[in-house]
Design a protein around this motif. Structure first.
Motif, PDB file in Angstrom:
ATOM      1  N   VAL A  63       0.864  -1.184   0.000  1.00 46.83           N
ATOM      2  CA  VAL A  63       0.000   0.000   0.000  1.00 46.83           C
ATOM      3  C   VAL A  63       0.897   1.229   0.000  1.00 46.83           C
ATOM      4  CG1 VAL A  63      -1.959  -1.101   1.176  1.00 46.83           C
ATOM      5  CG2 VAL A  63      -0.202   0.037   2.530  1.00 46.83           C
ATOM      6  N   THR A  64       0.400   2.326  -0.540  1.00 45.81           N
ATOM      7  CA  THR A  64       1.212   3.537  -0.622  1.00 45.81           C
ATOM      8  C   THR A  64       1.257   4.308   0.690  1.00 45.81           C
ATOM      9  OG1 THR A  64      -0.673   4.783  -1.456  1.00 45.81           O
ATOM     10  CG2 THR A  64       0.800   3.774  -3.087  1.00 45.81           C
ATOM     11  N   SER A  65       0.239   4.129   1.533  1.00 44.53           N
ATOM     12  CA  SER A  65       0.221   4.797   2.828  1.00 44.53           C
ATOM     13  C   SER A  65      -0.820   4.128   3.722  1.00 44.53           C
ATOM     14  CB  SER A  65      -0.102   6.290   2.679  1.00 44.53           C
ATOM     15  OG  SER A  65      -1.394   6.465   2.134  1.00 44.53           O
ATOM     16  N   VAL A  66      -0.700   4.368   5.012  1.00 43.99           N
ATOM     17  CA  VAL A  66      -1.683   3.894   5.985  1.00 43.99           C
ATOM     18  C   VAL A  66      -1.963   5.011   6.969  1.00 43.99           C
ATOM     19  CG1 VAL A  66      -1.070   1.435   5.840  1.00 43.99           C
ATOM     20  CG2 VAL A  66       0.057   2.887   7.534  1.00 43.99           C
ATOM     21  N   ASP A  67      -3.139   4.972   7.546  1.00 47.07           N
ATOM     22  CA  ASP A  67      -3.464   5.880   8.636  1.00 47.07           C
ATOM     23  C   ASP A  67      -3.162   5.150   9.935  1.00 47.07           C
ATOM     24  OD1 ASP A  67      -4.299   7.966   7.011  1.00 47.07           O
ATOM     25  OD2 ASP A  67      -6.348   7.224   6.906  1.00 47.07           O
ATOM     26  N   ALA A  68      -2.298   5.732  10.741  1.00 45.60           N
ATOM     27  CA  ALA A  68      -1.867   5.107  11.989  1.00 45.60           C
ATOM     28  C   ALA A  68      -2.285   5.975  13.168  1.00 45.60           C
ATOM     29  CB  ALA A  68      -0.363   4.914  11.985  1.00 45.60           C
ATOM     30  N   VAL A  69      -3.074   5.408  14.037  1.00 41.51           N
ATOM     31  CA  VAL A  69      -3.438   6.090  15.278  1.00 41.51           C
ATOM     32  C   VAL A  69      -2.281   5.869  16.243  1.00 41.51           C
ATOM     33  CG1 VAL A  69      -5.059   6.103  17.216  1.00 41.51           C
ATOM     34  CG2 VAL A  69      -5.904   5.749  14.890  1.00 41.51           C
ATOM     35  N   PRO A  70      -1.738   6.920  16.844  1.00 46.78           N
ATOM     36  CA  PRO A  70      -0.640   6.733  17.792  1.00 46.78           C
ATOM     37  C   PRO A  70      -0.994   5.692  18.854  1.00 46.78           C
ATOM     38  CG  PRO A  70      -0.852   9.044  17.278  1.00 46.78           C
ATOM     39  CD  PRO A  70      -2.041   8.349  16.647  1.00 46.78           C
ATOM     40  N   GLY A  71      -0.066   4.755  19.063  1.00 47.29           N
ATOM     41  CA  GLY A  71      -0.259   3.677  20.026  1.00 47.29           C
ATOM     42  C   GLY A  71      -0.851   2.417  19.421  1.00 47.29           C
ATOM     43  N   GLU A  72      -1.257   2.470  18.156  1.00 46.95           N
ATOM     44  CA  GLU A  72      -1.864   1.321  17.484  1.00 46.95           C
ATOM     45  C   GLU A  72      -0.832   0.655  16.567  1.00 46.95           C
ATOM     46  OE1 GLU A  72      -6.051   1.419  15.600  1.00 46.95           O
ATOM     47  OE2 GLU A  72      -4.659   1.849  13.955  1.00 46.95           O
ATOM     48  N   THR A  73      -0.692  -0.661  16.675  1.00 54.53           N
ATOM     49  CA  THR A  73       0.275  -1.401  15.856  1.00 54.53           C
ATOM     50  C   THR A  73      -0.264  -1.598  14.447  1.00 54.53           C
ATOM     51  OG1 THR A  73       1.068  -2.549  17.822  1.00 54.53           O
ATOM     52  CG2 THR A  73       1.618  -3.533  15.711  1.00 54.53           C
ATOM     53  N   LYS A  74       0.603  -1.393  13.460  1.00 50.87           N
ATOM     54  CA  LYS A  74       0.259  -1.572  12.043  1.00 50.87           C
ATOM     55  C   LYS A  74       1.253  -2.532  11.412  1.00 50.87           C
ATOM     56  CE  LYS A  74      -3.069   1.388  11.146  1.00 50.87           C
ATOM     57  NZ  LYS A  74      -4.338   0.979  10.565  1.00 50.87           N
ATOM     58  N   THR A  75       0.789  -3.270  10.392  1.00 46.74           N
ATOM     59  CA  THR A  75       1.653  -4.158   9.614  1.00 46.74           C
ATOM     60  C   THR A  75       1.494  -3.832   8.139  1.00 46.74           C
ATOM     61  OG1 THR A  75       1.415  -5.938  11.239  1.00 46.74           O
ATOM     62  CG2 THR A  75       2.201  -6.565   9.042  1.00 46.74           C
ATOM     63  N   VAL A  76       2.613  -3.656   7.455  1.00 46.07           N
ATOM     64  CA  VAL A  76       2.628  -3.384   6.023  1.00 46.07           C
ATOM     65  C   VAL A  76       3.664  -4.328   5.408  1.00 46.07           C
ATOM     66  CG1 VAL A  76       3.149  -1.668   4.239  1.00 46.07           C
ATOM     67  CG2 VAL A  76       1.994  -0.967   6.346  1.00 46.07           C
ATOM     68  N   PHE A  77       3.329  -4.917   4.258  1.00 49.31           N
ATOM     69  CA  PHE A  77       4.264  -5.793   3.561  1.00 49.31           C
ATOM     70  C   PHE A  77       4.893  -5.065   2.378  1.00 49.31           C
ATOM     71  CE2 PHE A  77       1.945  -8.853   5.985  1.00 49.31           C
ATOM     72  CZ  PHE A  77       2.867  -9.848   6.251  1.00 49.31           C
ATOM     73  N   PHE A  78       6.146  -5.414   2.106  1.00 49.00           N
ATOM     74  CA  PHE A  78       6.894  -4.869   0.985  1.00 49.00           C
ATOM     75  C   PHE A  78       7.313  -6.035   0.097  1.00 49.00           C
ATOM     76  CE2 PHE A  78       7.047  -1.696   4.173  1.00 49.00           C
ATOM     77  CZ  PHE A  78       7.188  -0.478   3.524  1.00 49.00           C
ATOM     78  N   LYS A  79       7.107  -5.892  -1.205  1.00 50.77           N
ATOM     79  CA  LYS A  79       7.469  -6.941  -2.161  1.00 50.77           C
ATOM     80  C   LYS A  79       8.773  -6.563  -2.847  1.00 50.77           C
ATOM     81  CE  LYS A  79       5.524  -9.869  -5.672  1.00 50.77           C
ATOM     82  NZ  LYS A  79       4.684 -10.802  -4.988  1.00 50.77           N
ATOM     83  N   VAL A  80       9.690  -7.531  -2.892  1.00 48.36           N
ATOM     84  CA  VAL A  80      10.986  -7.352  -3.522  1.00 48.36           C
ATOM     85  C   VAL A  80      11.132  -8.443  -4.578  1.00 48.36           C
ATOM     86  CG1 VAL A  80      13.475  -7.226  -3.137  1.00 48.36           C
ATOM     87  CG2 VAL A  80      11.906  -6.503  -1.345  1.00 48.36           C
ATOM     88  N   THR A  81      11.555  -8.066  -5.794  1.00 54.11           N
ATOM     89  CA  THR A  81      11.754  -9.021  -6.880  1.00 54.11           C
ATOM     90  C   THR A  81      13.113  -8.793  -7.519  1.00 54.11           C
ATOM     91  OG1 THR A  81       9.372  -9.020  -7.356  1.00 54.11           O
ATOM     92  CG2 THR A  81      10.836  -9.869  -9.081  1.00 54.11           C
TER      93      THR A  81
END
Length: 179
Positions: A63-81
Motif C-alpha cells: 500500500v502507498t500509505s496507511v493511517d496510523a493512530v498513535p499507540g496502534e500497531t500496524k503491519t505493512v508488507f513490501f514486495k521485492v523481486t
C-alpha cells in the motif's frame, strides 16, 4: 584518534536507534492497548521505496500509505523481486521524514539491516510491524503534524554491509518509487 573515529560510528548508530535522532526510527516492542488510543488523531504514514543503481531489484510496498493512530500497531508488507539474471544480495536502509518524527516511529519487526538473497526472477514479501508513539501528540514542535514518510533504499550488500556502486560502474539507473 583514528580508533576513536571508527568506534564512534557504531556508537552514533546506537544513539540514533535509541533516540530517533536524525529520522532514525526506534526499535521496540508492541505497545499495550489502551482506551485513549481510539480518541487519538490518526497520522498518515507514506512509504517511499528506492533501489540503488547496482542492484537489479524491484521494490514496492503493498500500500502507498496507511493511517496510523498513535499507540496502534500496524503491519505493512513490501514486495521485492530480483529482475536480474544472477542471484543478488541486498540490504535495506531507512529513514523517517520529517526527521523529528523518527523518535516517535517505533519498529517492532523490520526487514531492514538484514541481508536478503534472491535468485533470478524470485520475489519475497517482507513485513514491517510498527507503531507511532502516543507521545507524538504532546510534542510542541511536531505534535500537530498529520503526515510522515518512511523511506527505504535497498543496496547491494556483501557480508552485511551495503556496497555502493563505484563512480560510473553501476548496472544502470536506480529505481525510485514515491508514494
Amino acid at each position: 584518534m583514528t580508533g576513536l573515529a571508527f568506534a564512534s560510528v557504531p556508537l552514533y548508530d546506537l544513539f540514533c536507534k535509541a533516540t530517533g535522532y536524525d529520522g532514525t526510527p526506534r526499535v521496540g516492542t508492541a505497545p499495550m492497548a489502551s482506551a485513549d488510543t481510539a480518541s487519538a488523531k490518526a497520522l498518515r504514514v507514506h512509504f517511499d521505496t528506492n533501489v540503488a543503481p547496482n542492484l537489479t531489484w524491484r521494490f514496492q510496498p503493498e500500500v502507498t500509505s496507511v493511517d496510523a493512530v498513535p499507540g496502534e500497531t500496524k503491519t505493512v508488507f513490501f514486495k521485492v523481486t530480483n529482475t536480474g539474471s544472477k542471484p543478488a544480495t541486498g540490504i535495506a536502509a531507512f529513514n523517517v521524514q520529517p526527521g523529528l518524527m523518527g523518535s516517535y516511529f517505533v519498529k517492532v519487526e523490520c526487514f531492514c539491516f538484514s541481508e536478503h538473497t534472491l535468485q533470478p526472477g524470485e520475489s519475497a514479501d517482507y513485513p514491517l510491524v510498527f507503531y507511532v508513539d502516543k507521545g507524538l501528540r504532546k510534542d510542541p514542535d511536531i505534535g500537530d503534524l498529520g503526515e510522515m514518510t518512511l523511506s527505504y533504499t535497498y543496496f547491494a550488500s556483501r557480508n552485511g554491509s551495503p556496497q555502493v556502486a563505484a563512480e560510473g560502474k553501476g548496472t544502470g539507473a536506480g529505481t525510485r518509487t514515491n508514494f
